[in-house]
Design an enzyme around this catalytic site. Structure first.
Site, PDB file in Angstrom:
ATOM      1  N   ARG A 126       0.832  -1.214   0.000  1.00 22.00           N
ATOM      2  CA  ARG A 126       0.000   0.000   0.000  1.00 22.00           C
ATOM      3  C   ARG A 126       0.865   1.261   0.000  1.00 22.00           C
ATOM      4  NH1 ARG A 126      -4.415   0.804   4.488  1.00 22.00           N
ATOM      5  NH2 ARG A 126      -2.694   0.252   5.846  1.00 22.00           N
ATOM      6  N   ARG A 159       2.754   3.817   5.209  1.00 22.55           N
ATOM      7  CA  ARG A 159       2.397   3.996   6.620  1.00 22.55           C
ATOM      8  C   ARG A 159       3.393   3.295   7.540  1.00 22.55           C
ATOM      9  NH1 ARG A 159      -4.028   2.977   7.099  1.00 22.55           N
ATOM     10  NH2 ARG A 159      -3.329   1.780   8.903  1.00 22.55           N
TER      11      ARG A 159
HETATM   12  P1  AP5 Z   1      -7.381  -0.041   2.374  1.00 26.01           P
HETATM   13  O1  AP5 Z   1      -8.638   0.423   1.732  1.00 26.01           O
HETATM   14  O2  AP5 Z   1      -6.405   0.997   2.848  1.00 26.01           O
HETATM   15  O3  AP5 Z   1      -7.721  -1.076   3.558  1.00 26.01           O
HETATM   16  P2  AP5 Z   1      -8.275  -0.806   5.019  1.00 26.01           P
HETATM   17  O4  AP5 Z   1      -9.182  -1.935   5.333  1.00 26.01           O
HETATM   18  O5  AP5 Z   1      -8.817   0.579   5.145  1.00 26.01           O
HETATM   19  O6  AP5 Z   1      -6.914  -0.975   5.830  1.00 26.01           O
HETATM   20  P3  AP5 Z   1      -6.302  -0.172   7.032  1.00 26.01           P
HETATM   21  O7  AP5 Z   1      -4.884  -0.659   7.159  1.00 26.01           O
HETATM   22  O8  AP5 Z   1      -6.480   1.312   6.895  1.00 26.01           O
HETATM   23  O9  AP5 Z   1      -7.174  -0.686   8.204  1.00 26.01           O
HETATM   24  P4  AP5 Z   1      -6.848  -0.694   9.651  1.00 26.01           P
HETATM   25  O10 AP5 Z   1      -8.200  -1.000  10.175  1.00 26.01           O
HETATM   26  O11 AP5 Z   1      -5.760  -1.581  10.104  1.00 26.01           O
HETATM   27  O12 AP5 Z   1      -6.242   0.784   9.918  1.00 26.01           O
HETATM   28  P5  AP5 Z   1      -6.829   2.117  10.518  1.00 26.01           P
HETATM   29  O13 AP5 Z   1      -6.293   3.237   9.732  1.00 26.01           O
HETATM   30  O14 AP5 Z   1      -8.306   2.050  10.732  1.00 26.01           O
HETATM   31  O15 AP5 Z   1      -6.654  -1.038   1.365  1.00 26.01           O
HETATM   32  C1  AP5 Z   1      -5.376  -1.605   1.659  1.00 26.01           C
HETATM   33  C2  AP5 Z   1      -4.557  -1.762   0.350  1.00 26.01           C
HETATM   34  O16 AP5 Z   1      -5.200  -2.745  -0.471  1.00 26.01           O
HETATM   35  C3  AP5 Z   1      -4.499  -0.477  -0.507  1.00 26.01           C
HETATM   36  O17 AP5 Z   1      -3.241  -0.429  -1.121  1.00 26.01           O
HETATM   37  C4  AP5 Z   1      -5.612  -0.663  -1.548  1.00 26.01           C
HETATM   38  O18 AP5 Z   1      -5.308   0.022  -2.754  1.00 26.01           O
HETATM   39  C5  AP5 Z   1      -5.607  -2.191  -1.728  1.00 26.01           C
HETATM   40  N1  AP5 Z   1      -6.950  -2.745  -2.000  1.00 26.01           N
HETATM   41  C6  AP5 Z   1      -8.126  -2.355  -1.442  1.00 26.01           C
HETATM   42  N2  AP5 Z   1      -9.149  -3.120  -1.911  1.00 26.01           N
HETATM   43  C7  AP5 Z   1      -8.579  -4.018  -2.760  1.00 26.01           C
HETATM   44  C8  AP5 Z   1      -9.112  -5.091  -3.571  1.00 26.01           C
HETATM   45  N3  AP5 Z   1     -10.421  -5.389  -3.576  1.00 26.01           N
HETATM   46  N4  AP5 Z   1      -8.236  -5.815  -4.318  1.00 26.01           N
HETATM   47  C9  AP5 Z   1      -6.893  -5.518  -4.309  1.00 26.01           C
HETATM   48  N5  AP5 Z   1      -6.347  -4.513  -3.586  1.00 26.01           N
HETATM   49  C10 AP5 Z   1      -7.173  -3.781  -2.819  1.00 26.01           C
HETATM   50  O19 AP5 Z   1      -6.170   2.103  11.991  1.00 26.01           O
HETATM   51  C11 AP5 Z   1      -4.788   2.296  12.177  1.00 26.01           C
HETATM   52  C12 AP5 Z   1      -4.471   2.311  13.667  1.00 26.01           C
HETATM   53  O20 AP5 Z   1      -5.165   3.415  14.313  1.00 26.01           O
HETATM   54  C13 AP5 Z   1      -4.920   1.078  14.460  1.00 26.01           C
HETATM   55  O21 AP5 Z   1      -3.959   0.046  14.403  1.00 26.01           O
HETATM   56  C14 AP5 Z   1      -5.071   1.666  15.873  1.00 26.01           C
HETATM   57  O22 AP5 Z   1      -3.835   1.825  16.492  1.00 26.01           O
HETATM   58  C15 AP5 Z   1      -5.653   3.045  15.596  1.00 26.01           C
HETATM   59  N6  AP5 Z   1      -7.121   3.041  15.575  1.00 26.01           N
HETATM   60  C16 AP5 Z   1      -7.923   3.367  14.501  1.00 26.01           C
HETATM   61  N7  AP5 Z   1      -9.223   3.268  14.824  1.00 26.01           N
HETATM   62  C17 AP5 Z   1      -9.255   2.856  16.125  1.00 26.01           C
HETATM   63  C18 AP5 Z   1     -10.318   2.550  17.011  1.00 26.01           C
HETATM   64  N8  AP5 Z   1     -11.602   2.648  16.632  1.00 26.01           N
HETATM   65  N9  AP5 Z   1     -10.000   2.148  18.259  1.00 26.01           N
HETATM   66  C19 AP5 Z   1      -8.712   2.057  18.672  1.00 26.01           C
HETATM   67  N10 AP5 Z   1      -7.667   2.324  17.869  1.00 26.01           N
HETATM   68  C20 AP5 Z   1      -7.926   2.721  16.615  1.00 26.01           C
END
Ligand code: AP5
Length: 214
Positions: A126, A159
């Protein structure tokens, strides 16, 4: 048609952000991404960002009370009156229960299912544009010029939590703390399973929109 109060559920890298952005554009409602909000706070070194940084860098969850507060505030904004797409929240049963207590409603919970090995491939490839937030993947969704955003030419970034050892911890944390939400929302008749591991993003989007327009 039901109200557009949606939540994206699924493991890291499932495509929650990708789908949330497309849905937000189509339905003109905000994508409320706790990950994006916390990353912005971290980058700006705010009090919230400093509190969240160590948890995020290790792939652990930020404490529930911190996250619940920022989502509650965000949803008070005028642009969220007609609907919203929660991306990355709630992430624990405690967060989901707090949301219900505060009267934050949901009409659709999209459970995007992707196997672990695909999660690792997606996250390690990504890349994100720090200017406009567009998501790319070096293999599945490459830019025309390597390393530069197609929309504004900004140099793409990777990231901090997309390093291999952190990805594995994020997957463990997902299974332990977030996966129980699948049953939580199934019991409330809100959950819709979406196969997201073998279809390109546009196809996943088509399936979701079809369900909404049913
Ligand atoms: P992408 O769309 O970025 O996937 P995503 O599911 O959004 O992945 P994240 O890594 O953002 O999810 P996450 O839940 O771990 O992170 P978050 O930011 O919420 O796609 C990923 C890649 O795949 C991209 O390159 C895309 O182009 C590709 N792709 C997408 N769809 C595809 C397909 N169909 N086929 C092929 N390729 C595809 O959280 C980060 C951190 O923040 C957490 O670890 C935690 O520390 C904190 N945090 C966030 N929210 C909370 C909460 N509610 N409570 C506590 N801590 C929190």
């Amino acid at each position: 048609m039901k109200e557009k109060k949606m939540m994206m559920l699924g493991p890291p890298g499932a495509g929650k952000g990708t789908q949330a952005k497309a849905l937000a554009m189509m339905f003109k409602i905000p994508q409320v991404s706790t990950g994006d909000m916390l990353r912005a706070a971290k980058q700006n070194k705010t009090e919230l960002g400093l509190k969240a940084a160590a948890f995020m860098d290790a792939g652990d969850l930020v404490p529930d009370e911190v996250v619940i507060g920022i989502v509650e505030e965000r949803l008070k904004a005028d642009d969220a009156v007609e609907g919203y797409i929660l991306d990355g929240f709630p992430r624990t049963v405690v967060q989901a229960e707090a949301m219900e207590q505060k009267g934050i409603e949901l009409s659709y919970v999209w459970n995007i299912q992707v196997p672990d090995e695909e999660v690792v491939r997606r996250l390690s490839g990504r890349r994100t544009c720090p200017t406009c937030g567009t998501l790319y993947h070096i293999e599945f969704n490459p830019t025309s010029e390597e390393g530069l955003c197609d929309k504004d030419g900004t140099e793409l970034m990777q990231r901090d939590d997309d390093k291999p050892e952190v990805i594995l911890n994020r997957l463990d944390v997902y299974k332990e703390k977030t996966q129980p939400l699948i049953d939580f929302y199934r019991q409330r008749n809100l959950l819709i399973d979406v196969e997201g591991g073998s279809k390109p993003p546009k196809e996943v989007f088509r399936v979701i929109v079809q369900q909404i327009e049913k």
